[in-house]
Design an enzyme around this catalytic site. Structure first.
Site, PDB file in Angstrom:
ATOM      1  N   ASP A 110       0.810  -1.231   0.000  1.00  0.00           N
ATOM      2  CA  ASP A 110       0.000   0.000   0.000  1.00  0.00           C
ATOM      3  C   ASP A 110       0.838   1.275   0.000  1.00  0.00           C
ATOM      4  OD1 ASP A 110      -2.151  -1.738   0.163  1.00  0.00           O
ATOM      5  OD2 ASP A 110      -2.230  -1.640   2.349  1.00  0.00           O
TER       6      ASP A 110
ATOM      7  N   LYS B 221       1.734   2.191  -5.095  1.00  0.00           N
ATOM      8  CA  LYS B 221       2.276   1.650  -6.357  1.00  0.00           C
ATOM      9  C   LYS B 221       1.348   1.956  -7.538  1.00  0.00           C
ATOM     10  CE  LYS B 221       2.342  -2.397  -4.347  1.00  0.00           C
ATOM     11  NZ  LYS B 221       2.093  -2.050  -2.929  1.00  0.00           N
TER      12      LYS B 221
ATOM     13  N   GLY C  19      -4.523  -4.265  -3.779  1.00  0.00           N
ATOM     14  CA  GLY C  19      -5.514  -3.247  -4.106  1.00  0.00           C
ATOM     15  C   GLY C  19      -4.736  -2.004  -4.483  1.00  0.00           C
ATOM     16  N   HIS C  20      -4.700  -1.692  -5.763  1.00  0.00           N
ATOM     17  CA  HIS C  20      -3.895  -0.566  -6.250  1.00  0.00           C
ATOM     18  C   HIS C  20      -4.840   0.558  -6.673  1.00  0.00           C
ATOM     19  CE1 HIS C  20      -0.246  -3.386  -7.174  1.00  0.00           C
ATOM     20  NE2 HIS C  20      -0.632  -3.409  -5.921  1.00  0.00           N
TER      21      HIS C  20
ATOM     22  N   GLN D  34       2.009  -6.051  -3.176  1.00  0.00           N
ATOM     23  CA  GLN D  34       2.450  -6.157  -1.782  1.00  0.00           C
ATOM     24  C   GLN D  34       3.728  -5.312  -1.581  1.00  0.00           C
ATOM     25  OE1 GLN D  34       1.470  -9.566  -3.325  1.00  0.00           O
ATOM     26  NE2 GLN D  34      -0.427  -8.571  -2.841  1.00  0.00           N
TER      27      GLN D  34
HETATM   28  P1  GDP Z   1      -0.813   0.360  -3.522  1.00  0.00           P
HETATM   29  O1  GDP Z   1      -1.388  -0.938  -3.076  1.00  0.00           O
HETATM   30  O2  GDP Z   1       0.663   0.432  -3.288  1.00  0.00           O
HETATM   31  O3  GDP Z   1      -1.174   0.713  -4.935  1.00  0.00           O
HETATM   32  O4  GDP Z   1      -1.449   1.467  -2.585  1.00  0.00           O
HETATM   33  P2  GDP Z   1      -3.005   1.572  -2.143  1.00  0.00           P
HETATM   34  O5  GDP Z   1      -3.798   2.046  -3.306  1.00  0.00           O
HETATM   35  O6  GDP Z   1      -3.452   0.323  -1.471  1.00  0.00           O
HETATM   36  O7  GDP Z   1      -2.911   2.639  -0.996  1.00  0.00           O
HETATM   37  C1  GDP Z   1      -2.400   3.912  -1.208  1.00  0.00           C
HETATM   38  C2  GDP Z   1      -3.490   4.921  -0.837  1.00  0.00           C
HETATM   39  O8  GDP Z   1      -2.914   6.202  -0.718  1.00  0.00           O
HETATM   40  C3  GDP Z   1      -4.559   5.064  -1.913  1.00  0.00           C
HETATM   41  O9  GDP Z   1      -5.769   5.416  -1.300  1.00  0.00           O
HETATM   42  C4  GDP Z   1      -4.034   6.214  -2.766  1.00  0.00           C
HETATM   43  O10 GDP Z   1      -5.069   6.905  -3.444  1.00  0.00           O
HETATM   44  C5  GDP Z   1      -3.411   7.084  -1.720  1.00  0.00           C
HETATM   45  N1  GDP Z   1      -2.248   7.864  -2.136  1.00  0.00           N
HETATM   46  C6  GDP Z   1      -1.254   7.533  -3.007  1.00  0.00           C
HETATM   47  N2  GDP Z   1      -0.306   8.484  -3.021  1.00  0.00           N
HETATM   48  C7  GDP Z   1      -0.687   9.429  -2.130  1.00  0.00           C
HETATM   49  C8  GDP Z   1      -0.121  10.646  -1.668  1.00  0.00           C
HETATM   50  O11 GDP Z   1       0.960  11.051  -2.069  1.00  0.00           O
HETATM   51  N3  GDP Z   1      -0.823  11.337  -0.722  1.00  0.00           N
HETATM   52  C9  GDP Z   1      -2.021  10.916  -0.244  1.00  0.00           C
HETATM   53  N4  GDP Z   1      -2.631  11.661   0.677  1.00  0.00           N
HETATM   54  N5  GDP Z   1      -2.591   9.775  -0.660  1.00  0.00           N
HETATM   55  C10 GDP Z   1      -1.929   9.043  -1.579  1.00  0.00           C
HETATM   56  P1  IMO Z   2      -0.883  -4.196  -2.248  1.00  0.00           P
HETATM   57  O1  IMO Z   2      -0.415  -4.733  -3.569  1.00  0.00           O
HETATM   58  C1  IMO Z   2      -1.021  -4.642   2.085  1.00  0.00           C
HETATM   59  C2  IMO Z   2      -1.069  -8.731   3.649  1.00  0.00           C
HETATM   60  C3  IMO Z   2      -2.331  -9.189   4.344  1.00  0.00           C
HETATM   61  C4  IMO Z   2      -1.766 -10.186   5.336  1.00  0.00           C
HETATM   62  C5  IMO Z   2      -0.614 -10.814   4.554  1.00  0.00           C
HETATM   63  C6  IMO Z   2      -0.984 -12.146   3.902  1.00  0.00           C
HETATM   64  O2  IMO Z   2      -2.185  -3.499  -2.309  1.00  0.00           O
HETATM   65  O3  IMO Z   2       0.191  -3.401  -1.594  1.00  0.00           O
HETATM   66  P2  IMO Z   2      -2.487 -12.841   1.833  1.00  0.00           P
HETATM   67  O4  IMO Z   2      -3.917 -12.531   1.501  1.00  0.00           O
HETATM   68  O5  IMO Z   2      -1.508 -12.383   0.805  1.00  0.00           O
HETATM   69  O6  IMO Z   2      -2.276 -14.268   2.195  1.00  0.00           O
HETATM   70  O7  IMO Z   2      -2.189 -12.008   3.178  1.00  0.00           O
HETATM   71  O8  IMO Z   2      -0.265  -9.890   3.543  1.00  0.00           O
HETATM   72  N1  IMO Z   2      -1.270  -8.205   2.279  1.00  0.00           N
HETATM   73  C7  IMO Z   2      -1.211  -6.913   1.960  1.00  0.00           C
HETATM   74  N2  IMO Z   2      -1.054  -5.821   2.729  1.00  0.00           N
HETATM   75  N3  IMO Z   2      -1.103  -4.515   0.738  1.00  0.00           N
HETATM   76  C8  IMO Z   2      -1.234  -5.601  -0.044  1.00  0.00           C
HETATM   77  O9  IMO Z   2      -1.173  -5.525  -1.389  1.00  0.00           O
HETATM   78  C9  IMO Z   2      -1.330  -6.873   0.558  1.00  0.00           C
HETATM   79  N4  IMO Z   2      -1.481  -8.125   0.087  1.00  0.00           N
HETATM   80  C10 IMO Z   2      -1.427  -8.934   1.158  1.00  0.00           C
HETATM   81  O10 IMO Z   2      -3.000  -8.123   4.974  1.00  0.00           O
HETATM   82  O11 IMO Z   2      -1.192  -9.498   6.420  1.00  0.00           O
HETATM   83 MG    MG Z   3      -2.885  -1.652  -1.794  1.00  0.00          MG
END
Ligand code: GDP
Ligand code: IMO
Ligand code: MG
Length: 424
Positions: free
Chosen positions: A13, A16, A40-41, A223
């Site tokens: 998270d 990415k 979840g991107h 991840q």
């Molecule tokens: P990912 O899994 O690495 O793609 O990241 P996620 O989407 O799960 O979580 C990142 C969260 O932070 C999302 O809700 C994005 O919209 C948000 N986000 C990304 N970059 C920034 C930033 O620079 N500032 C803020 N406030 N939110 C951001």
């Molecule tokens: P993105 O790509 C954050 C965590 C889960 C759990 C552990 C194992 O959005 O960054 P799993 O379902 O893979 O067996 O869970 O890994 N986890 C993540 N945490 N971002 C993710 O993906 C994750 N994918 C798995 O919360 O702790």
């Molecule tokens: Mg994510």
């Protein structure tokens, strides 16, 4: 040509999805190489927000091909839902998306096995996303798995039934009550039929040919490095190699084809699910980070645990991945802090260490932090960075030996500052 890789330095998270979307115009192909719908991107642009789980984050750009590589595990049901969202947006997905024949399929019973395994672990549960990731990779390495290419074979249904039977026996042995499987199966089979409109390819050939033709490729990690099956905070990890080496095995590219390695990290740390988190703040500061950063899981909606930046962990991730350039996200979330802390070492068993430990779960880790001044003001891409933020960046660059080439200051595509040395 080389394949650039972008991957998470922390526990996932890191942002990415947003950054891949920003970088996509510079690439011809965006390829996911591991993980599955546990990811979840999030992407935000033109006032709209999208969360992708299996589909690479370049999908909204015309002229870029998006490949789901062999290292990815696919739940057809989730993928179909993602595609429905693309259809709503009039994205011509059949022209922009390819799936590797060697990618493994997540069966409904894999999801049940995930739930059964977590239930059996009780308070020691991993905190899995319950998407069936672990059981699917277990079947892959156990040489039982079903792959996308199997869909094209005449005995696909029999193969499916045989694997399902194995799973049902396992579930029975685990005393797990199976409920609603018929409905899940129906949806799964319908989704399998639906997916056949997307080209299935021998993706290792596709990607190597693209390289030969001089195409620019970006591999998108899921991840983060601290969730890597080998090097993460085991056993509280995911079931794939999330580090750079995973891009080679998950796409079929040779190690000497890796170009830039972009390591992406939040200006602080978060973690969702169970497991060690040395800099975690279980107080009002942690809650403030969660509130300002909207730190709730993009896949499960669970609150993310929050804490200060951990340099021991960041340097570990830089080392494991051979990071050449760093990207810092969510700098804006720290706007409201007068001071910040950065963890520079751990103390374990009375000794200071700069290494990420073998087993943090069963020992007490004391973090040694330094306090630094915050910028305590709004940041924006249109203004020079406050000097305290420049100092924060300098400090991280010195410690890691890598330049921070992008600073993200908000969720929208446009809230992205590219610093002098242009990436890609
Ligand atoms: P990912 O899994 O690495 O793609 O990241 P996620 O989407 O799960 O979580 C990142 C969260 O932070 C999302 O809700 C994005 O919209 C948000 N986000 C990304 N970059 C920034 C930033 O620079 N500032 C803020 N406030 N939110 C951001
Ligand atoms: P993105 O790509 C954050 C965590 C889960 C759990 C552990 C194992 O959005 O960054 P799993 O379902 O893979 O067996 O869970 O890994 N986890 C993540 N945490 N971002 C993710 O993906 C994750 N994918 C798995 O919360 O702790
Ligand atoms: Mg994510």
């Amino acid at each position: 040509m080389q394949v650039d890789v972008l991957l998470g330095m922390q526990w996932g998270d890191e942002g990415k999805g947003k950054i891949v979307d920003v970088l996509t115009p510079k690439y011809d192909v965006i390829a996911r190489f591991q993980g599955g719908p546990n990811a979840g991107h999030t992407l935000e642009f033109d006032g709209k927000k999208f969360v992708l789980h299996t589909i690479p984050s370049g999908i909204f750009h015309e002229g870029t091909m998006n490949l789901i590589g062999n290292g990815v595990v696919i739940d057809p049901v989730t993928l179909r839902k993602e595609i429905y969202n693309l259809i709503d947006q009039k994205v011509p997905f059949t022209e922009r998306l390819l799936i590797s024949r060697k990618a493994h399929l997540i069966l409904p019973t894999h999801r049940l096995l995930d739930a059964a395994s977590e239930k059996a672990k009780g308070k020691d549960k991993i905190g899995s996303t319950l998407k069936g990731i672990g059981p699917t990779y277990m079947d892959k390495t156990g040489r039982n798995g079903l792959r996308i290419g199997d869909i094209e074979t005449p005995d696909f249904k029999e193969k499916y039934e045989a694997l399902k039977e194995k799973h049902l026996q396992l579930l029975d042995r685990m005393n797990y009550e199976v409920d609603g499987l018929d409905e899940m199966e129906k949806e799964w089979m319908e989704s399998i039929t639906f997916l056949q409109q997307i080209p299935f390819v021998n993706s290792e050939y596709y990607i190597n040919q693209a390289l030969q033709e001089g195409k620019k490729i970006l591999a998108e990690g899921a991840q983060g490095s601290l969730l890597d099956i080998d090097f993460g905070s085991y056993p509280f990890v995911t079931s794939s190699n999330t580090i750079c080496a995973g891009a080679c095995t998950g796409l079929g590219i040779a190690p000497n084809r890796i170009g830039e390695v972009y390591g992406i990290f939040k200006a602080y740390c978060t973690r969702v699910g169970s497991g060690p988190f040395p800099t975690e703040l279980e107080d009002e500061i942690g809650q403030k980070l969660r509130d300002i950063g909207h730190e709730y899981g993009a896949t499960t909606g669970r609150p993310r645990r929050c804490g200060w930046l951990d340099m021991v962990a960041l340097k570990y991730a830089v080392m494991l991945n051979g990071v050449t350039k760093l990207i810092m996200t969510k700098a804006d979330v720290l706007n409201a802090f007068e001071t910040l802390e950065v963890c520079t070492s751990y103390t374990m068993n009375g000794e200071e260490t700069f290494e990420f430990p073998f087993d943090h779960a069963n020992q007490t880790i004391k973090t040694n932090c330094k306090t630094i001044p915050g910028w305590n003001q709004e940041v924006s891409v249109d203004k020079p960075l406050p000097s305290q933020l420049e100092d924060y960046i300098d400090c991280i660059e010195k410690e890691t030996g890598c330049q921070i080439v992008i600073v993200s200051m908000g969720p929208d595509r446009k809230q992205t500052m590219i610093r002098d040395n242009q990436p890609a």
